[in-house]
Scaffold this motif. Structure first.
Motif, mmCIF file in Angstrom:
data_model
loop_
_atom_site.group_PDB
_atom_site.id
_atom_site.type_symbol
_atom_site.label_atom_id
_atom_site.label_comp_id
_atom_site.label_asym_id
_atom_site.label_seq_id
_atom_site.Cartn_x
_atom_site.Cartn_y
_atom_site.Cartn_z
ATOM 1 N N VAL A 20 0.785 -1.348 -0.157
ATOM 2 C CA VAL A 20 0.135 0.016 0.092
ATOM 3 C C VAL A 20 0.987 1.273 -0.009
ATOM 4 O O VAL A 20 0.727 2.176 -0.517
ATOM 5 C CB VAL A 20 -0.903 -0.019 1.284
ATOM 6 N N ILE A 21 1.821 1.372 0.688
ATOM 7 C CA ILE A 21 3.093 2.308 0.763
ATOM 8 C C ILE A 21 4.372 1.586 1.238
ATOM 9 O O ILE A 21 4.217 0.895 2.096
ATOM 10 C CB ILE A 21 2.835 3.433 1.689
ATOM 11 N N ASP A 22 5.313 1.763 0.468
ATOM 12 C CA ASP A 22 6.345 1.314 0.603
ATOM 13 C C ASP A 22 7.081 1.852 2.084
ATOM 14 O O ASP A 22 7.305 3.147 2.295
ATOM 15 C CB ASP A 22 7.440 1.616 -0.684
ATOM 16 N N ILE A 23 7.571 0.711 2.740
ATOM 17 C CA ILE A 23 8.061 1.269 4.169
ATOM 18 C C ILE A 23 9.133 2.210 4.017
ATOM 19 O O ILE A 23 9.381 3.026 4.811
ATOM 20 C CB ILE A 23 8.235 -0.027 4.854
ATOM 21 N N ARG A 24 10.176 1.924 3.027
ATOM 22 C CA ARG A 24 11.218 2.568 3.109
ATOM 23 C C ARG A 24 10.906 4.136 2.641
ATOM 24 O O ARG A 24 11.663 5.144 2.955
ATOM 25 C CB ARG A 24 12.220 2.299 1.763
ATOM 26 N N LEU A 25 9.606 4.476 1.927
ATOM 27 C CA LEU A 25 9.188 5.841 1.611
ATOM 28 C C LEU A 25 8.659 6.403 3.008
ATOM 29 O O LEU A 25 9.025 7.510 3.286
ATOM 30 C CB LEU A 25 8.198 5.832 0.582
#
Length: 511
Positions: A291-296
């Motif tokens: 859903v949303i990249d953890i790195r972002l």
């Protein structure tokens, strides 16, 4: 539905029609009046539906809760399916919700309608994303300012009109007006909003979306109902602890989904890990992406922005929506005004001035940078409230401070933070960060009102009298705005070349 990877190589978006922006304004207005016009009509709803004020209050909680959930899930879904189909889905949900509320025979049907209306709040995030897809930066900024101005309703007049309709015709008239707007707005989107190809490869992570929705629901319900249930009651603790547990599980799932992605840079699709063999295949099974990249999420482009949104709404919205109305109407501690005079003097001017500030932020955002514009809004809000707190016993000083807050918070901050979310995310994750930013508006609003209510109640319980009963709520709002200033400074700037040329866009001479 499998996504054809070759769709991502389509040519630039079609020419922008003249009525793109008016269509989006109508679409978001159809949702917004259900948020701003209804507050004065809540007693009428309880009377006509023969229900309790607590259930009517629950309908408001569910409306804003589902607004947060809808912005996260549907904005991200639009990365995979395209903005226009998801906008049409929001329009249909809004139409059904308006019908249910206008014709509701009892509170259960009314609650269902409010839930559907809340989900359609994703129309705001989708409008920002659509404008960013189609317009060059300067035109996007101007259009985003107009959409943000609509986010405040009709410059505060809508609340007065809502109260008048409730007194004369009844609450159903508000929803019938919303129904007309939602039908016209949905038809306008279908006719005048171009269809742009999806931005992301892969398929929607419904497990992650479900965990995020469950986590946000638990935390928001706990914050919204904590004052009534008791902050240490099993119900409150169960909601908050359960919501936090779901959010932890969400992070773990997203970490595993993100492990196979290549990059979170703003210049490419970080989730596309195709091989030449996959390109040559007739059918490619899409990979489920985060859903949303953890790195972002862990980068300084995301977490300081999300904290800034949450803290800004907690400080400013909590004060404007609860502390100041209670204080100005309190005959012993404040000014002893009627509800109407309090709204006209200390709510309507801030909303009206916000309509001016939002386009200004949209104009300067692309020129000086969205981050710098957001910093101006945060600094102005902090200074305005720093004056309001020590001089709150002076009616005209408070009036002037809130007028400045209307410019800096209602206008500049809201617009700049939305614009910053759009330009800060990688192209294939714009829906994720924009939707999560929208959800943080709901989280911050719930946190601010819950904190202010708790502090005022606690002060009264401890024996505080007069203006001292509101001191804690005023100081807490000031502290939250100060923290928002700190986190805004921590946001990593978007490089100028990346902010100005993220995607190929069609000319925008008509907008």
């Amino acid at each position: 539905m499998p996504l054809n990877f070759r769709e991502r190589t389509r040519p630039a978006p079609p020419a922008v029609p003249r009525l793109l922006l008016p269509s989006l304004v109508l679409a978001v207005l159809g949702y917004q009046i259900n948020a701003t016009m209804l507050s004065p009509a809540l007693p009428d709803i309880a009377r006509r539906l023969d229900t309790s004020s607590s259930l009517v209050g629950l309908s408001q909680t569910l409306f804003f809760l589902l607004a947060a959930v809808g912005q996260v899930t549907l904005a991200r879904l639009s990365d995979y399916r395209g903005r226009k189909p998801v906008m049409l889905l929001c329009g249909v949900l809004l139409i059904i919700g308006n019908l249910a509320c206008a014709l509701a025979p009892d509170i259960s049907v009314y609650l269902a309608g409010r839930i559907l209306q809340g989900v359609s709040a994703a129309m705001f995030s989708l409008s920002f994303l659509t404008l960013n897809d189609l317009l060059p930066p300067a035109a996007f900024g101007r259009a985003a300012g107009i959409i943000s101005a609509v986010n405040g309703g009709f410059a505060g007049v809508d609340a007065i009109v809502g109260g008048r309709l409730a007194d004369t015709v009844g609450f159903r008239a508000i929803f019938l007006g919303g129904l007309v707007l939602s039908v016209v707005g949905t038809l306008a989107v279908a006719r005048y909003v171009p269809a742009v190809p999806p931005k992301a490869a892969g398929s929607m992570d419904w497990l992650g979306a479900g965990l995020l929705a469950l986590g946000l629901s638990g935390v928001l319900i706990g914050l919204a109902q904590g004052a009534g249930w008791g902050w240490t009651s099993p119900a409150t603790l169960g909601c908050v602890v359960g919501g936090l547990a779901a959010l932890v599980a969400f992070v773990l799932v997203q970490r595993s989904r993100s492990a196979g992605s290549n990059s979170v840079s703003g210049t490419g699709a970080g989730t596309d890990s195709r091989t030449p063999a996959a390109d040559n295949a007739t059918t490619v099974r899409p990979r489920t992406t985060a859903v949303i990249d953890i790195r972002l999420l862990a980068s300084r482009r995301a977490w300081p922005l999300l904290l800034t949104v949450t803290l800004t709404l907690a400080g400013a919205f909590g004060a404007l929506a609860l502390t100041i109305p209670l204080f100005t109407q309190d005959a012993h501690a404040g000014y002893g005004l009627s509800a109407t005079r309090s709204a006209l003097l200390y709510a309507t001017p801030a909303s009206a001035i916000g309509v001016i500030g939002a386009p200004l932020a949209g104009y300067f955002g692309p020129r000086v940078g969205w981050r710098r514009t957001a910093l101006v809004g945060s600094a102005g809000s902090l200074l305005a409230f720093a004056v309001a707190v020590p001089f709150r016993s002076e009616p005209w000083v408070l009036f002037a401070a809130l007028a400045v807050l209307g410019l800096t918070y209602n206008g500049i901050s809201i617009t700049a933070l939305n614009g910053l979310a759009v330009v800060s995310a990688p192209k294939d994750q714009q829906g994720a960060l924009t939707g999560l930013t929208g959800a943080c508006f709901g989280v911050g609003a719930s946190l601010g009102t819950a904190l202010a209510s708790g502090l005022i109640t606690s002060a009264g319980t401890d024996g505080a009298t007069g203006a001292a009963a509101y001191t804690g709520a005023f100081v807490a709002a000031l502290a939250l705005l100060a923290l928002a200033m700190v986190t805004a400074l921590a946001v990593r700037p978007v490089p100028a070349d990346e902010e100005a040329g993220r995607t190929e866009r069609a000319p925008a001479a008509h907008v």
